[in-house]
Every structure is written in structure tokens, then in C-alpha cells.
Design a protein around this motif. Sequence first.
Motif, short mmCIF file in Angstrom:
data_model
loop_
_atom_site.label_atom_id
_atom_site.label_comp_id
_atom_site.label_asym_id
_atom_site.label_seq_id
_atom_site.Cartn_x
_atom_site.Cartn_y
_atom_site.Cartn_z
N ALA A 40 112.12 -5.49 16.65
CA ALA A 40 110.85 -6.17 16.87
C ALA A 40 110.88 -6.99 18.16
N ASN A 41 112.01 -7.64 18.44
CA ASN A 41 112.15 -8.38 19.69
C ASN A 41 112.02 -7.46 20.90
N LEU A 81 108.50 -6.44 21.38
CA LEU A 81 107.73 -7.54 21.97
C LEU A 81 107.99 -7.63 23.47
N TYR A 82 109.27 -7.62 23.86
CA TYR A 82 109.60 -7.73 25.27
C TYR A 82 109.05 -6.54 26.07
N VAL A 87 104.75 -6.53 25.87
CA VAL A 87 104.17 -7.63 26.64
C VAL A 87 104.68 -7.61 28.08
N PRO A 117 111.97 -16.52 23.90
CA PRO A 117 111.45 -15.23 24.41
C PRO A 117 110.91 -15.31 25.82
#
Length: 297
Positions: free
Chosen positions: A83-84, A87-88, A91, A150
Motif C-alpha cells: 500500500a505504501n 501511494l508513493y 501520487v 511519507p
Amino acid sequence: MSARTTSGRRSGARRPSTALTLAMAAMLAYALLPLLWLFMASTKDTASLLESFGLWFGDGFRLFGNIGDVLTHDDGIYLRWFANTLLYAVVGAGGAAFIATAAGYGLAKYRFRGRTSIAALILGAIAIPGTALAVPTYLLFSKAGIVDTPWAVLLPSLVSPFGVYLMRVYAAEAVPDSLLEAARIDGSGELRTFFTISLRLLGPGFVTVLLFALVATWNNYFLPLIVLSDPQWFPLTVGLNQWNAMATGAAGSGATTTNFYPLVVTGSVLAIVPLIVAFLFLQRFWQSGLAAGSVKE
């Protein structure tokens, strides 16, 4: 049909080159053999992984069992890393593609003081490797108080000098100046013209930059390794390397935990699936984006 015409067509036809064919086959094998080994390794247990031939199946088929172990190990930390990374990548790559598109469009279609200097600065930034900026970035983010968050990964991901250069070259040919003048005569503002007209014409180039940024962000390792210390914010690259360190005894204790080998290889297989899907889905846009603007009429 005359013999001369037939002879001309035959002489003009391109014959396949044996040397080029062999070179392409070697490059294909170089690219696919590691992926084949990775898939085969993900179907084995620890004993088969260490003892059997790498490019073939071992005793039993453990792929689905290994996937279950990866997803449930340490309370599902792999899903958190996935999930990280998502996201990175979404985005960071999306923001980088949009910023590069807007900046490249502005450099290509507007005349202002310092435009040439900015373009030269962007070309110089392309030559600087990202690893050389990792430590200064850490020191800067440490002063700003965003280390181990993040934002420390997302903010550098938004910067893509190569994307700006690519979009500058593409926008110069893809967006006609006459179309912009017609929009201004009709009373359209610059922002409205960009979002309603220019951005549609820049679509293939945007997707090309998006794909490059997506791959770079998804595979980003050195920067997250430096700016992140909390495993809850690790991307897949850093998390899998942590598991590999436990498997090889490089985690600090000196003891090896060979049960981590199936976790590492199976987690690596799962990590490349989104990139393969992205390539297959965006391939047609990527190809057209590379070709457009490369030939000047």
C-alpha cells in the motif's frame, strides 16, 4: 508484372539479419531468464529452493502457499508495504507527470526572460544521478522535520527533469501555435486553454512521462532507505531487502533464517505484477508518445 519490377521489389526488400536476430535473442534471454528464475523459485519451499535446479520446478508446487505466507507474515506487513508503494507511485508519478507536462508546455509555448537558462538548468539536472542527492535531501528534510514520514519520499518523486525536457520537446510539435491563438481570440484564458485544449493534445506525452515516473518511483530504493526508519512506511523495495537481510544473516545478528528465502522471491514476484499490468495497459500510449514530436515536418 514485368521481370524488372519483380526484381526491383526483391532487391528492395529487407532481408533479415542473422547477427541482429541473434543479438535480439540474446537480449531477450538476458531480460526474461531472471524473471523465469524468479517465478520458478516462488513455487518452491526452502529446501527445493536451495537444492534444486533454478530454472525448473522443485518438489511440489508451493506458489499459493508461499503467497499466503507472504501476505500473512508479521501481521500482513507486506500488504502495508504494498500500500505504501502504491501511494508513493500513484501520487508521486501522477504528480511528477502533471508538473512535467505543465512545465514543458510553458517552456515550449511561452516566451519569457530566462527561458533558455531554465531549459539549460533542466538539462544539467538530468545528468545528476538521484543517489548523489539522497544525502543532501535527507539533511534538508531533517531540518524541515519530515524525515520518517511519507512526505520525505513523495516530495522528491514529484521532480522529474527528464519528464520536463521530454514534454518540452513533445509540446513544441503537438500543440500548434495557431490553435492557441484561435483560443485566445475566442476569449479563452491561458489556464482554460491548457486544461481543455492543450492537455488533450499532450495526452500521449503525459502517459509516457507517467510510465517512466511510475517505474522509477515503484523501484525507488536508496532514498526511502535513507529517509525512512519506521517499517510501517517502508516501500516494497526496502521491506523485501530487510527480509533478504534476515535470510542471509546481514540483519545484525549474524544468524541466517533460510525460511525467509521463499518470502523474498515470492514477494518479489508479487511486486512486479503491477508494473507488468501498467506496461501492458499503457503500451500503446507509450509508443505513440515516444514517436510524436521526434520528426519535424
